[in-house]
Design a protein around this motif. Structure first.
Motif, PDB file in Angstrom:
ATOM      1  N   VAL A 103      53.467   8.930  53.578  1.00 61.01           N
ATOM      2  CA  VAL A 103      54.648   9.310  54.371  1.00 61.01           C
ATOM      3  C   VAL A 103      55.904   8.676  53.764  1.00 61.01           C
ATOM      4  O   VAL A 103      56.945   9.326  53.648  1.00 61.01           O
ATOM      5  N   LEU A 104      55.793   7.409  53.329  1.00 62.47           N
ATOM      6  CA  LEU A 104      56.958   6.768  52.710  1.00 62.47           C
ATOM      7  C   LEU A 104      57.383   7.549  51.464  1.00 62.47           C
ATOM      8  O   LEU A 104      58.571   7.775  51.228  1.00 62.47           O
ATOM      9  N   GLN A 105      56.386   7.968  50.669  1.00 62.05           N
ATOM     10  CA  GLN A 105      56.676   8.754  49.469  1.00 62.05           C
ATOM     11  C   GLN A 105      57.515   9.989  49.821  1.00 62.05           C
ATOM     12  O   GLN A 105      58.443  10.351  49.109  1.00 62.05           O
ATOM     13  N   ALA A 106      57.189  10.588  50.956  1.00 64.81           N
ATOM     14  CA  ALA A 106      57.879  11.826  51.353  1.00 64.81           C
ATOM     15  C   ALA A 106      59.286  11.570  51.890  1.00 64.81           C
ATOM     16  O   ALA A 106      60.177  12.400  51.707  1.00 64.81           O
ATOM     17  N   ILE A 107      59.514  10.430  52.557  1.00 66.60           N
ATOM     18  CA  ILE A 107      60.806  10.260  53.246  1.00 66.60           C
ATOM     19  C   ILE A 107      61.789   9.359  52.511  1.00 66.60           C
ATOM     20  O   ILE A 107      62.978   9.349  52.846  1.00 66.60           O
ATOM     21  N   ALA A 108      61.347   8.578  51.521  1.00 69.02           N
ATOM     22  CA  ALA A 108      62.256   7.649  50.837  1.00 69.02           C
ATOM     23  C   ALA A 108      63.179   8.401  49.890  1.00 69.02           C
ATOM     24  O   ALA A 108      62.868   9.503  49.453  1.00 69.02           O
ATOM     25  N   GLY A 109      64.321   7.802  49.591  1.00 64.42           N
ATOM     26  CA  GLY A 109      65.184   8.375  48.558  1.00 64.42           C
ATOM     27  C   GLY A 109      66.650   8.395  48.925  1.00 64.42           C
ATOM     28  O   GLY A 109      67.015   8.430  50.102  1.00 64.42           O
TER      29      GLY A 109
ATOM     30  N   SER B 260      75.998   6.215  54.049  1.00 61.80           N
ATOM     31  CA  SER B 260      76.833   5.399  53.155  1.00 61.80           C
ATOM     32  C   SER B 260      76.138   4.119  52.717  1.00 61.80           C
ATOM     33  O   SER B 260      76.580   3.460  51.789  1.00 61.80           O
ATOM     34  N   THR B 261      75.042   3.719  53.378  1.00 56.70           N
ATOM     35  CA  THR B 261      74.316   2.522  52.945  1.00 56.70           C
ATOM     36  C   THR B 261      72.990   2.882  52.271  1.00 56.70           C
ATOM     37  O   THR B 261      72.138   2.023  52.084  1.00 56.70           O
ATOM     38  N   SER B 262      72.826   4.140  51.927  1.00 51.58           N
ATOM     39  CA  SER B 262      71.612   4.565  51.238  1.00 51.58           C
ATOM     40  C   SER B 262      71.583   3.950  49.842  1.00 51.58           C
ATOM     41  O   SER B 262      72.599   3.886  49.156  1.00 51.58           O
ATOM     42  N   ALA B 263      70.412   3.474  49.433  1.00 53.29           N
ATOM     43  CA  ALA B 263      70.297   2.804  48.127  1.00 53.29           C
ATOM     44  C   ALA B 263      69.970   3.829  47.051  1.00 53.29           C
ATOM     45  O   ALA B 263      69.043   4.634  47.209  1.00 53.29           O
ATOM     46  N   ASP B 264      70.735   3.762  45.974  1.00 54.36           N
ATOM     47  CA  ASP B 264      70.500   4.695  44.875  1.00 54.36           C
ATOM     48  C   ASP B 264      69.493   4.076  43.912  1.00 54.36           C
ATOM     49  O   ASP B 264      69.849   3.580  42.852  1.00 54.36           O
ATOM     50  N   VAL B 265      68.239   4.068  44.322  1.00 59.77           N
ATOM     51  CA  VAL B 265      67.188   3.461  43.489  1.00 59.77           C
ATOM     52  C   VAL B 265      66.141   4.518  43.153  1.00 59.77           C
ATOM     53  O   VAL B 265      65.992   5.515  43.880  1.00 59.77           O
ATOM     54  N   GLU B 266      65.420   4.283  42.084  1.00 65.33           N
ATOM     55  CA  GLU B 266      64.350   5.208  41.732  1.00 65.33           C
ATOM     56  C   GLU B 266      63.179   4.996  42.691  1.00 65.33           C
ATOM     57  O   GLU B 266      62.843   3.857  43.015  1.00 65.33           O
ATOM     58  N   ILE B 267      62.568   6.076  43.137  1.00 66.25           N
ATOM     59  CA  ILE B 267      61.438   5.944  44.068  1.00 66.25           C
ATOM     60  C   ILE B 267      60.147   5.861  43.261  1.00 66.25           C
ATOM     61  O   ILE B 267      59.782   6.797  42.552  1.00 66.25           O
ATOM     62  N   PRO B 268      59.447   4.722  43.364  1.00 67.20           N
ATOM     63  CA  PRO B 268      58.218   4.566  42.579  1.00 67.20           C
ATOM     64  C   PRO B 268      57.050   5.309  43.223  1.00 67.20           C
ATOM     65  O   PRO B 268      57.196   5.919  44.279  1.00 67.20           O
TER      66      PRO B 268
ATOM     67  N   LYS C 128      59.500  -8.568  48.873  1.00 68.20           N
ATOM     68  CA  LYS C 128      60.858  -8.633  48.331  1.00 68.20           C
ATOM     69  C   LYS C 128      61.529  -7.278  48.522  1.00 68.20           C
ATOM     70  O   LYS C 128      60.841  -6.245  48.622  1.00 68.20           O
ATOM     71  N   ALA C 129      62.854  -7.267  48.506  1.00 75.21           N
ATOM     72  CA  ALA C 129      63.589  -6.020  48.664  1.00 75.21           C
ATOM     73  C   ALA C 129      63.098  -4.983  47.650  1.00 75.21           C
ATOM     74  O   ALA C 129      62.923  -5.298  46.465  1.00 75.21           O
ATOM     75  N   PHE C 130      62.836  -3.794  48.126  1.00 77.44           N
ATOM     76  CA  PHE C 130      62.386  -2.640  47.327  1.00 77.44           C
ATOM     77  C   PHE C 130      61.035  -2.849  46.654  1.00 77.44           C
ATOM     78  O   PHE C 130      60.664  -2.100  45.767  1.00 77.44           O
ATOM     79  N   ASP C 131      60.291  -3.856  47.099  1.00 81.51           N
ATOM     80  CA  ASP C 131      58.943  -4.057  46.544  1.00 81.51           C
ATOM     81  C   ASP C 131      57.877  -3.577  47.528  1.00 81.51           C
ATOM     82  O   ASP C 131      56.875  -4.252  47.774  1.00 81.51           O
TER      83      ASP C 131
ATOM     84  N   THR D  62      62.553  -1.369  53.135  1.00 84.53           N
ATOM     85  CA  THR D  62      63.777  -2.083  52.767  1.00 84.53           C
ATOM     86  C   THR D  62      64.983  -1.328  53.333  1.00 84.53           C
ATOM     87  O   THR D  62      65.025  -0.094  53.280  1.00 84.53           O
ATOM     88  N   TYR D  63      65.961  -2.070  53.848  1.00 86.92           N
ATOM     89  CA  TYR D  63      67.185  -1.427  54.344  1.00 86.92           C
ATOM     90  C   TYR D  63      67.803  -0.585  53.226  1.00 86.92           C
ATOM     91  O   TYR D  63      68.002  -1.087  52.110  1.00 86.92           O
ATOM     92  N   GLY D  64      68.054   0.674  53.514  1.00 86.19           N
ATOM     93  CA  GLY D  64      68.675   1.544  52.513  1.00 86.19           C
ATOM     94  C   GLY D  64      67.705   2.455  51.774  1.00 86.19           C
ATOM     95  O   GLY D  64      68.120   3.376  51.082  1.00 86.19           O
ATOM     96  N   LEU D  65      66.394   2.208  51.927  1.00 87.66           N
ATOM     97  CA  LEU D  65      65.418   3.029  51.187  1.00 87.66           C
ATOM     98  C   LEU D  65      65.257   4.418  51.812  1.00 87.66           C
ATOM     99  O   LEU D  65      65.081   5.414  51.120  1.00 87.66           O
ATOM    100  N   VAL D  66      65.300   4.470  53.151  1.00 86.40           N
ATOM    101  CA  VAL D  66      65.133   5.744  53.858  1.00 86.40           C
ATOM    102  C   VAL D  66      66.467   6.080  54.530  1.00 86.40           C
ATOM    103  O   VAL D  66      67.071   5.220  55.183  1.00 86.40           O
ATOM    104  N   SER D  67      66.902   7.302  54.396  1.00 92.82           N
ATOM    105  CA  SER D  67      68.215   7.701  54.915  1.00 92.82           C
ATOM    106  C   SER D  67      68.296   7.558  56.436  1.00 92.82           C
ATOM    107  O   SER D  67      67.389   7.944  57.158  1.00 92.82           O
TER     108      SER D  67
END
Ligand code: GLN
Length: 446
Positions: free
Chosen positions: A199-205, A211-219, A431-434, A167-172
């Motif tokens: 790898v996603l677990q390691a790089i997301a957040g 400035s468009t990074s999403a402030d969401v909890e990483i599941p 879906k976004a962030f799913d 999702t756009y914003g999940l990875v810096s």
């Protein structure tokens, strides 16, 4: 093992632009001693990684496969590189790509084209073609790529591996050399879905540096891979299986849907009615953003400076004429035109509006479905040289990946068969962030 595999295969594949053997050996020795001293193993402990050459790496050339940056030796690292380091992966080297990520075949690299490991007469896809080919050839355990309109998913499909655009914003994006900032996302290219989740677990957040990074909890992505897709509702866009789609690709996608049925999911045909405008919309917006982003390459601040200019304007003109390749120049000109006064409303603004309609198409389908599935690309890989000189045909290859990028939602490409010895990719869109549902379905399928 990674370097001996590279020595054995890279003369024909040509995936790498820069190797980091000394640095990698030092990093590995450091990991060994930390472990011996009783330290814990990181999530990606000791795993050899290849990095697309538009991700900034401190002390390791970052060329974007452009003559303009052939000498660019960054003094900082991208956020994803810091995260890979924290997860204890080891950087093997920098991977080839289309210049500034503009292209879909690796033929726009200003150094050399990378070749498809399944058949070296064919392109590996692009723009993250070096990343996909390197993983497919067993040179690295995983690679990072970037995807603006399909550049992770399409080369993954062509090379028979797994590629995830988050999702756009999940990875810096901090430290990713910008092509089209509202679309660019970094993501993993791996041999299988489980590796992709790791790898996603390691790089997301979240990252304050983007400035468009999403402030969401990483599941927990890895924990989502439970093999269960019972009751999942899949929408299959008729626009993705219609005109221009190779019958063998269509057949492979329909067979994949059968497999989902046998696993307990259901599917139905749906419509994404604005799909036909996606390619035009994307190439207007991406080129507009590129023309602005690439203004920073002026021969003064980064990379190569033209010699003996008579004045400042000529310094810019010469540096840019010599430094950029033909596709990059084409996009800068297209984008500058679309943004210019008098044309802005007719092109850029209009494209922004159509982008919203394309996003709404997805929102509508996702009201009744959990996932959308179709092909990643309309055809398998094509021959090197076959489409050079025909940018429009090249652009149309992106028809199935571009709408997803415009909507900012996640999608993965997983292998789903072969046509004439070349791999075919299945695209699973969420879906976004799913990402959890996307990865779960891909894992149950592969
Ligand atoms: N092929 C597309 C283009 O040329 C996508 C590139 C990308 O995703 N970086 O723009």
């Amino acid at each position: 093992a990674s370097y001996s595999r590279i020595a054995a295969t890279d003369a024909s594949i040509q995936a790498f632009l820069t190797l980091n053997e000394e640095g990698a050996r030092a990093a590995a020795a450091e990991l060994d001693s930390a472990l011996a001293a009783g330290g814990e193993q990181g999530l990606l402990f000791g795993l050899p990684a290849g990095i697309k050459d538009n991700i900034v790496t401190e002390g390791l050339l970052t060329t974007c496969a452009s003559q303009f940056l052939r000498n660019y030796d960054p003094i900082y690292s991208a956020t994803v590189m810091k995260k890979l380091k924290a997860a204890q992966s080891v950087t093997i080297g920098k991977l080839n790509m289309d210049e500034f990520a503009m292209g879909g075949s690796n033929e726009n690299s200003s150094f050399h084209p990378t070749r498809n490991p399944w058949n070296t007469d064919y392109v590996p896809g692009g723009s993250s073609g070096g990343s996909a080919a390197s993983v497919a050839a067993g040179q690295v355990y995983f690679a990072l790529g970037s995807d603006t309109g399909g550049s992770i998913r399409q080369p993954a499909a062509y090379c028979g591996i797994v590629g995830l655009k988050p999702t756009y914003g999940l990875v810096s994006r901090f430290g990713l050399v910008a092509f089209a900032s509202s679309l660019d996302q970094i993501g993993p290219l791996t041999k299988n879905v489980e590796d992709s989740a790791y790898v996603l677990q390691a790089i997301a957040g979240y990252d304050a540096g983007d400035s468009t990074s999403a402030d969401v909890e990483i599941p927990d992505y890895v924990g989502a891979l439970n093999g269960d897709v019972k009751g999942l509702r899949i929408g299959v866009p008729k626009e993705y299986l219609g005109q221009g789609i190779d019958p063998k690709v269509k057949e492979a996608v329909l067979a994949a849907l059968k497999q989902f049925e046998s696993l307990g999911a259901t599917w139905e045909e749906v419509s994404l009615p604005h799909t036909e405008y996606a390619v035009a919309t994307y190439y207007l917006l991406a080129s507009s953003e590129a023309s602005s982003n690439l203004a920073r390459f002026d021969g003064v601040r980064y990379g190569v400076r033209a010699e003996n200019p008579d004045n400042l304007l000529e310094l810019y003109r010469k540096s840019r004429s010599q430094g950029f390749g033909p596709e990059v120049k084409r996009r800068i000109m297209l984008g500058t035109y679309a943004l210019s006064s008098g044309y802005y409303d007719a092109y850029y603004l209009k494209a922004q509006k159509v982008r919203t309609l394309i996003k709404q198409d997805f929102d509508n389908v996702f009201q009744n479905f959990d996932l959308i599935i179709g092909p990643t690309a309309p055809t398998p890989a094509f021959r090197i040289g076959e489409q050079v000189g025909d940018p429009l045909t090249m652009y149309l290859n992106d028809i199935c990946t571009i709408p997803v990028s415009l909507a900012g939602i996640p999608a993965i490409s997983v292998p789903c068969g072969f046509a004439d010895g070349l791999p075919i990719g299945l695209q699973i869109i969420g879906k976004a962030f799913d990402e959890r549902t996307v990865l779960r379905a891909a894992h149950a399928f592969e």
